[in-house]
Design a protein around this motif. Sequence first.
Motif: not given
Length: 155
Positions: A75-81
Amino acid sequence: MVEMIVMVELVDKNDIELIPQLVKLEAEAFGQGGLNEWHLVPIIRHGRVYISKKGEKVVGSVQYILDWDNPQKAYMIGVSVSPEYRGRGIGTELLKETFKALSRENIAEVELTVAPDNLAAIKVYERKLKFVVTEYRKNEYGNHQDRLVMNLSLA
């Protein structure tokens, strides 16, 4: 446009200098809903946290946990740039590289949730990364906090 060299790394230890950078990225992307040090440290120790770096500067991050009911699903919790690096393909490349790493660990599927009105993210997930919407969850995070569930087969 000059090509930007960005390295993707697995964060596999609690680095007290790195954690504040990750918390800052999370706050910039998700505000109050972003992960803090109390979330990130256990995910680093028991999940997977990957970062994108330009030189020594952390410009992106993504976190994964395993699905206990299906241990071949992450499960991908989150991605941020980082805001100054958005729109340059860094997030997409970070995800592609981490999908390869997860696949090497026998992960066959990645799942994520996204707000239905986050059209830019949905477009990237569907068009560039080939995720498929599999479910709509009403009030997932509280009243009027609906989410689309999206899945990607790594097989």
